[in-house]
Design an enzyme around this catalytic site. Sequence first.
Site, PDB file in Angstrom:
ATOM      1  N   GLU A  22      -3.601   0.613   4.640  1.00  0.00           N
ATOM      2  CA  GLU A  22      -4.265  -0.001   3.468  1.00  0.00           C
ATOM      3  C   GLU A  22      -4.831  -1.376   3.830  1.00  0.00           C
ATOM      4  OE1 GLU A  22      -1.909   0.434  -0.157  1.00  0.00           O
ATOM      5  OE2 GLU A  22      -2.177   2.603  -0.052  1.00  0.00           O
ATOM      6  N   GLU A  51      -1.042   9.424   2.163  1.00  0.00           N
ATOM      7  CA  GLU A  51      -0.201   9.056   1.015  1.00  0.00           C
ATOM      8  C   GLU A  51      -0.737   9.785  -0.213  1.00  0.00           C
ATOM      9  OE1 GLU A  51       0.908   4.943   0.319  1.00  0.00           O
ATOM     10  OE2 GLU A  51       0.901   4.544   2.480  1.00  0.00           O
TER      11      GLU A  51
HETATM   12  O1  AHR Z   1       4.120   4.444  -1.015  1.00  0.00           O
HETATM   13  C1  AHR Z   1       4.263   3.180  -1.577  1.00  0.00           C
HETATM   14  C2  AHR Z   1       3.139   2.247  -1.173  1.00  0.00           C
HETATM   15  O2  AHR Z   1       1.930   2.701  -1.700  1.00  0.00           O
HETATM   16  C3  AHR Z   1       2.857   2.125   0.295  1.00  0.00           C
HETATM   17  O3  AHR Z   1       3.686   1.211   0.916  1.00  0.00           O
HETATM   18  C4  AHR Z   1       1.436   1.645   0.315  1.00  0.00           C
HETATM   19  O4  AHR Z   1       0.756   2.046   1.469  1.00  0.00           O
HETATM   20  C5  AHR Z   1       0.844   2.224  -0.955  1.00  0.00           C
HETATM   21  O5  AHR Z   1       0.181   1.279  -1.681  1.00  0.00           O
END
Ligand code: AHR
Length: 514
Positions: free
Chosen positions: A195, A318
Amino acid sequence: MKKITSIIALVAMALSFGAEAQNEITVNADKPGSVINKHIYGHFAEHLGHCIYDGMYVGESNTKIPHINGVRKDVIEALKKLKIPNLRWPGGCFADTYHWKDGIGPKKQRPSIVNAWWGGVTEDNSFGTHDFLNLCKELGTEPYLAGNVGSGTVKELSDWVQYVNHNGVSPMADLRKTNGQEKAWGVKFWGVGNEAWGCGGNMRPEYYANIYRQYATFMTDWDNGSKLFRIASGANSKDYNWTEVLMRDIPHHMLEGIALHHYSVINWDKKGPAVGFTEAQYFKTMQEALFMDELIQKHTAIMDKYDPKKKVALVVDEWGGWYEVEPNTNPGFLFQQNTMRDAVLAGATLNIFHKHSERVRMANLAQIVNVLQSVVLTSGEKMLLTPTYHVMEMYNVHQDATNLPIEIKTNDYSFEDKKLPAVSASASKDKAGLVHISLTNIDIRNAQEISINLQGLTAKTVTGRVLTASSVQDHNTFDQPNKVTPTEFKGATLSGNVLKVKLPATSVVVLEVK
Ligand code: AHR
């Protein structure tokens, strides 16, 4: 008399149109598509709340909980059954604060780290590189290491690659051997930051693309057969410009994958509870989950422009449902329950990944234990498997199978004046010739009758399993860990090459056709 007969016929016709016979699926077994890469069944373990510490990892001493090198045996056994192909670690946002050298060597001498993103807790670094890579070996899963770009250095990441992958004589290989690991682990998957548009450094895409080029240059393929698969920190959901800039500005010979993060969240300021949600909240979660299809289509279209041969993978590293934390738990720990809502979310999302398997070749559900949409929850000595666990297990028959294109006509799931497709599906043929069909019904009120036309397939038998419950709110608790578990599915009948299926409301079904 004639008039009465035609009235009866008309009424019968009207009734039959009113009945639920609108769902039709054609599985094109004679038109095989791309392979469903097993890596879309990946998971994610971050140093966050009780995912690692007091979750999977209970330490080697001072615990009555049976463990292997500090990792709970019950969790290991449960995860093995999922056939996890890859596991991402150590973050997430945590990755860009993590200095891997703090997590090697004698545990008592390791410095601590304050987990600035997640609850501000102090960690003792007792779970580090060796612990993670040995756990992956135990699970039979490939590690996916997320490198620190935000607060690290090029040398630090370059050294990590040498430490885990170099078999010859080198400063980092020697250090690894001093720490008890003779042979390199050969780690293939590497995230170059996480991110970068947010917690990974708040960068602009042009800036990150340059940084990526620099870091990736010094990530060496050592001579142990593990050619690196480098994954650029990708877009936040529908930030299509991020993908555009990265695909344009990073030479593709140094880019194997580009990430995408998308959470099914109702509203970032008011996420709603994980259990006890309203139908409006449920509907919105489903809308966000199904939006994955459009997202992948649009990111893929951009990638296709720069990479028509689809050499660069789209890695959804994610995804999952994100709700408010459970009452009386640390808000920084992201601990949430997991209901049938999460089960259908998972089923529908995996169907979308299968459909786009040509470009989506890796994905990671967030997160594996005790954080967000977990497959396992722990509490002291107790452990439970969530409805999401069961979907990931039921669906794993699709790993590395060939996707069979499908056409689908479905009823709507309606709420107030809004509509979503009720049924989602996917199908694949494995190496042994078995065809699996996965079906998800997100309608919480209505069962769905489906007619499935098996094109180009001579089928003799059908068997299956179903995950459903009397309420979408149903979930497993430490006192009732088996409330939601898969059972044999008896709602499918085969006649020639037509399958008739009755999917219960809020359900996930996986059929095997021979
Ligand atoms: O999964 C939780 C968080 O969500 C992670 O650390 C981040 O990459 C995302 O914003």
